[in-house]
Motif scaffolding. Sequence first.
Motif, short mmCIF file in Angstrom:
data_model
loop_
_atom_site.label_atom_id
_atom_site.label_comp_id
_atom_site.label_asym_id
_atom_site.label_seq_id
_atom_site.Cartn_x
_atom_site.Cartn_y
_atom_site.Cartn_z
N GLY A 23 0.83 -1.21 0.00
CA GLY A 23 0.00 0.00 0.00
C GLY A 23 0.86 1.26 0.00
N LEU A 24 1.88 1.25 0.84
CA LEU A 24 2.76 2.42 0.93
C LEU A 24 3.59 2.59 -0.35
CD1 LEU A 24 4.02 1.95 4.60
CD2 LEU A 24 2.41 3.68 3.79
N ALA A 25 4.05 1.49 -0.91
CA ALA A 25 4.86 1.56 -2.14
C ALA A 25 4.03 2.09 -3.31
CB ALA A 25 5.43 0.17 -2.46
N ARG A 26 2.78 1.67 -3.36
CA ARG A 26 1.86 2.13 -4.41
C ARG A 26 1.64 3.64 -4.27
NH1 ARG A 26 -1.92 -1.67 -3.30
NH2 ARG A 26 -0.94 -3.22 -4.62
N ASP A 27 1.38 4.09 -3.04
CA ASP A 27 1.16 5.52 -2.80
C ASP A 27 2.42 6.34 -3.13
OD1 ASP A 27 -1.32 4.86 -1.90
OD2 ASP A 27 -0.87 5.10 0.23
N PHE A 28 3.58 5.71 -2.96
CA PHE A 28 4.84 6.42 -3.21
C PHE A 28 5.07 6.65 -4.70
CE2 PHE A 28 9.66 6.43 -3.08
CZ PHE A 28 9.77 7.61 -2.36
N GLY A 29 4.41 5.83 -5.53
CA GLY A 29 4.51 6.04 -6.97
C GLY A 29 5.07 4.88 -7.77
N PHE A 30 5.33 3.75 -7.12
CA PHE A 30 5.82 2.58 -7.86
C PHE A 30 4.69 1.96 -8.68
CE2 PHE A 30 8.96 2.53 -4.31
CZ PHE A 30 10.11 2.62 -5.07
N ILE A 38 8.73 -5.33 -4.27
CA ILE A 38 9.04 -4.82 -2.93
C ILE A 38 8.34 -5.67 -1.86
CG2 ILE A 38 8.75 -2.83 -1.39
CD1 ILE A 38 9.07 -1.08 -4.00
N SER A 39 7.07 -6.00 -2.10
CA SER A 39 6.37 -6.78 -1.07
C SER A 39 6.92 -8.20 -0.99
CB SER A 39 4.85 -6.74 -1.24
OG SER A 39 4.48 -7.01 -2.54
N ASN A 70 13.00 11.76 -0.91
CA ASN A 70 13.82 12.01 -2.11
C ASN A 70 13.86 10.83 -3.09
OD1 ASN A 70 14.44 14.44 -0.89
ND2 ASN A 70 16.30 13.63 0.06
N GLY A 71 12.75 10.23 -3.32
CA GLY A 71 12.72 9.14 -4.29
C GLY A 71 13.21 7.81 -3.76
N ALA A 72 13.58 7.76 -2.47
CA ALA A 72 14.05 6.48 -1.89
C ALA A 72 12.96 5.91 -0.98
CB ALA A 72 15.33 6.71 -1.11
N PHE A 73 12.62 4.66 -1.21
CA PHE A 73 11.64 3.95 -0.38
C PHE A 73 12.44 2.97 0.46
CE2 PHE A 73 8.38 0.66 0.28
CZ PHE A 73 7.27 1.43 0.62
N LYS A 133 14.60 0.79 -2.23
CA LYS A 133 14.26 0.78 -3.66
C LYS A 133 14.04 2.23 -4.07
CE LYS A 133 13.30 -1.75 -7.28
NZ LYS A 133 14.18 -2.84 -7.75
N TYR A 134 14.64 2.61 -5.19
CA TYR A 134 14.50 3.99 -5.67
C TYR A 134 13.47 4.06 -6.79
CZ TYR A 134 18.92 4.66 -3.21
OH TYR A 134 19.89 4.70 -2.25
N LEU A 135 12.72 5.16 -6.79
CA LEU A 135 11.91 5.43 -7.98
C LEU A 135 12.90 5.57 -9.13
CD1 LEU A 135 9.31 8.07 -6.73
CD2 LEU A 135 8.83 5.75 -7.50
N SER A 136 12.57 5.03 -10.31
CA SER A 136 13.58 4.86 -11.35
C SER A 136 14.34 6.14 -11.70
CB SER A 136 12.96 4.25 -12.59
OG SER A 136 11.88 5.06 -12.98
N ASP A 137 13.64 7.28 -11.68
CA ASP A 137 14.33 8.51 -12.09
C ASP A 137 15.09 9.17 -10.93
OD1 ASP A 137 11.95 9.00 -10.81
OD2 ASP A 137 11.53 10.85 -11.90
#
Lengths: 141, 115
Positions: A23-30, A38-39, A70-73, A133-137
Amino acid sequence: MSEQLIIQSRTEHLREARDFVAGLARDFGFDEEMVGMISLAVDEACTNVIKHAYQYASDKKIVIHVSQKNGAFEIQISDEGKSFDPAHIPSPNMKEYLSHFRRGGLGMHLMRSLMDNVEYKSNEKNNVVRMVKYLSDKKPA
Amino acid sequence: MSDFKLNVRNINDIHVVDIKGYLDAHTAPDLESAFSKLLDDKKFKIVVNCKNLNYISSAGLGVFMMFIEEVRKNSGDIKLSNLTPKVYNVFDLLGFPLLYDITQEETDAVKKFGA
């Protein structure tokens, strides 16, 4: 921003841990593929704690802490069980591994494959695995 | 509510195991029991239909590794069919396609047993 879930050291709670982080990863933008990766890494880390750190004792706690900036989960999973040194567990040569039909030990290899960074720390009080895990950009060069 | 269900059915001497839901360290023992029973009954031609499998972790993959050797020693196989892309990716990350016969459709897996 950070959130935390505490589960008991039982495999029946793995789904709760996966759903919390997903849920959190989805909200973060992955995207959904990344959310799944991630899960799965979180499932593998918690399964290792249940099996190895707590050796199936079912009344212990696993703390799952997620922070995002800063784009880091970043996920930290801590336990108060038996410590172990991951340096003694090399990544297996998969072809050789599979050809000998060995069972188990795949969890850590999966975590390393799925996440951008995986680190273990143990002290007298607890063991912590930290995965990022970083958002790709936003991935650092 | 159970997170995982399985059902075993026959196509001649081939046993098809339909698995559904979430295969993790909690539910892997259910699949392990089903394979143990098949092997105890000398049933070595097995197809696992993964059409409704939503999720697999290494604990689930470990169950396939536990039995494949004995099944092949007895001239059988565990073939996998109908994997969703998400589940296939996990198999692929660990190199399973090198070792396991994975087919698009259940009928292809059944045919490969010469049925």
